[in-house]
Write a protein that holds these residues in place. Structure first.
Motif, mmCIF file in Angstrom:
data_model
loop_
_atom_site.group_PDB
_atom_site.id
_atom_site.type_symbol
_atom_site.label_atom_id
_atom_site.label_comp_id
_atom_site.label_asym_id
_atom_site.label_seq_id
_atom_site.Cartn_x
_atom_site.Cartn_y
_atom_site.Cartn_z
ATOM 1 N N PHE A 63 7.057 36.268 -8.516
ATOM 2 C CA PHE A 63 6.877 37.404 -9.409
ATOM 3 C C PHE A 63 6.507 36.896 -10.787
ATOM 4 C CE2 PHE A 63 7.224 41.799 -10.405
ATOM 5 C CZ PHE A 63 7.583 41.854 -11.736
ATOM 6 N N PRO A 64 5.324 37.267 -11.313
ATOM 7 C CA PRO A 64 4.306 38.111 -10.696
ATOM 8 C C PRO A 64 3.714 37.465 -9.446
ATOM 9 C CG PRO A 64 3.414 37.029 -12.637
ATOM 10 C CD PRO A 64 4.879 36.717 -12.619
ATOM 11 N N LEU A 84 -0.090 44.689 -13.626
ATOM 12 C CA LEU A 84 -0.289 43.265 -13.832
ATOM 13 C C LEU A 84 0.262 42.415 -12.686
ATOM 14 C CD1 LEU A 84 0.519 42.594 -17.601
ATOM 15 C CD2 LEU A 84 -1.706 42.742 -16.512
ATOM 16 N N ALA A 85 1.478 42.711 -12.263
ATOM 17 C CA ALA A 85 2.200 41.795 -11.381
ATOM 18 C C ALA A 85 1.652 41.772 -9.971
ATOM 19 C CB ALA A 85 3.690 42.141 -11.349
ATOM 20 N N ARG A 86 1.022 42.862 -9.516
ATOM 21 C CA ARG A 86 0.560 42.906 -8.126
ATOM 22 C C ARG A 86 -0.925 43.145 -8.033
ATOM 23 N NH1 ARG A 86 5.650 45.240 -8.163
ATOM 24 N NH2 ARG A 86 7.113 44.321 -6.685
ATOM 25 N N ILE A 100 0.662 39.510 -22.488
ATOM 26 C CA ILE A 100 1.254 40.846 -22.349
ATOM 27 C C ILE A 100 2.522 40.765 -21.514
ATOM 28 C CG2 ILE A 100 0.906 43.165 -21.398
ATOM 29 C CD1 ILE A 100 -2.101 42.774 -21.957
ATOM 30 N N TYR A 101 2.441 40.033 -20.418
ATOM 31 C CA TYR A 101 3.584 39.915 -19.510
ATOM 32 C C TYR A 101 4.801 39.341 -20.231
ATOM 33 C CZ TYR A 101 6.310 38.493 -15.399
ATOM 34 O OH TYR A 101 7.312 38.334 -14.472
#
Length: 351
Positions: free
Chosen positions: A142-143, A349-351, A154-155
């Motif tokens: 994750f991500p 973002l993550a997926r 951003i993350y």
């Protein structure tokens, strides 16, 4: 305060946590009891039950105890390898909980089973650390995908951890840039993390937070998750029992950070489930926040008793709990923003 009625299996577990081992398992479903120990990661306490189990069941419980201890040894090996890889590159990591806590608190690495390694790293070192860890065989969990430089900015502005898993060993690792989401500690978490000491694990020195910092972290982390796993609460109770803590210093930090409720609910729960003698220094804090602490404690009881409490359908309950951890609308607004940002990251973002 309303506390759910415990099942026979929960009653047995709660008595064991208070140092009152059972003499019989009559009326207890050992399958349900096994699931309780697994959920709360309390198998290090299980040896006292082994003489009461049938031969086949006893082997099943023994296997879980052994597997937890073996997994801990694998974590230790990985921890030393990670430190040896990152330190020459100028990247310092500090374990959160895990083997360091097992050694510092229990003096016996087998007495605390764990699911993953949690390491604190400077935000500026995160991307370099990820690059080095991937060379050690870790892949992103994750991500779930590689991000561009802009996406990473951003993350990491809104998400404080990155999850990885070892490609061959299956060991889970979480790299943290903070000990909890930013709005909760008002930007003052350095008051907890900056005071450090060294713990020796299998002959090698490893950095750790001070005992007072560790105590505060255990309270913050556990309350943030409603102590839905009792081994987090066991750690907090044992810290009160085993360590000579500077409670005046702890209370000074608590007031400066405005986390009276987070520490208060942890202390109250430790007293309820473990019969811990609460130090007198905390009585004014508990009395000044009595009404809200009763409400927060009741929510934690529900999370501990009901394994479904923290499922998707109860996210609103968890959100309301988080919003009540500090007084004032400013904290509530920051909590809502944090939830939105984490939703945005998961969605886009993550997926």
């Amino acid at each position: 305060m309303h506390t759910p009625k415990p099942s026979n299996e929960q009653q047995l577990l709660f008595k064991l946590l208070k140092g009152d081992p059972p003499t019989s398992l009559e009326g207890v479903d050992t399958g349900i009891l096994f699931d309780l120990f697994r959920r709360h990661r309390l198998f290090p306490l299980a040896p006292e039950l082994l003489p009461l189990l049938g031969e086949e069941e006893r082997e099943r419980w023994k296997m879980s105890i052994r597997l937890g201890s073996v997994k801990t040894l694998r974590f230790i090996s990985q921890l030393h390898e990670i430190i040896a890889t990152l330190k020459p590159e100028g990247i310092e990591v500090m374990p959160l909980k895990g083997p360091v806590l097992a050694q510092a608190l229990y003096g016996d690495l087998s007495q605390r089973h764990m699911r993953d390694l949690d390491l604190l790293v400077s935000p500026g070192d995160m991307l370099k650390a990820l690059e080095l860890l991937q060379k050690l065989g870790y892949v992103l969990k994750f991500p779930e995908k590689e991000l561009t430089a802009r996406q990473w900015r951003i993350y990491l502005r809104h998400q404080y951890d990155v999850g990885l898993v070892h490609r061959e060993q299956g060991i889970m690792l979480e790299l943290h840039t903070r000990i909890v989401y930013p709005g909760l500690l008002g930007g003052l978490e350095n008051l907890i993390t900056d005071k450090q000491e060294t713990i020796e694990i299998v002959g090698r020195p490893v950095r750790s937070m001070s005992k007072e910092g560790t105590f505060l972290y255990l309270a913050i982390h556990g309350t943030h998750h409603l102590f839905f796993r009792l081994f987090w609460l066991l750690d907090l109770a044992e810290a009160l029992n085993r360590w000579e803590l500077d409670h005046a210093s702890i209370l000074g930090t608590v007031r400066q950070m405005g986390i009276e409720r987070m520490v208060g609910v942890g202390i109250k729960l430790a007293g309820y489930y473990f019969d811990v003698n609460i130090p007198a220094e905390y009585q004014p804090l508990l009395e000044d926040n009595a009404t809200i602490l009763d409400r927060l404690e009741a929510r934690c009881h529900r999370a501990i008793f009901d394994p479904q409490f923290l499922t998707r359908n109860n996210r609103l309950n968890v959100l309301l709990f988080s919003m009540a951890l500090k007084p004032g609308w400013s904290h509530k607004w920051k909590t809502l923003l944090s939830v939105y940002h984490r939703w945005f990251i998961r969605k886009f973002l993550a997926r």
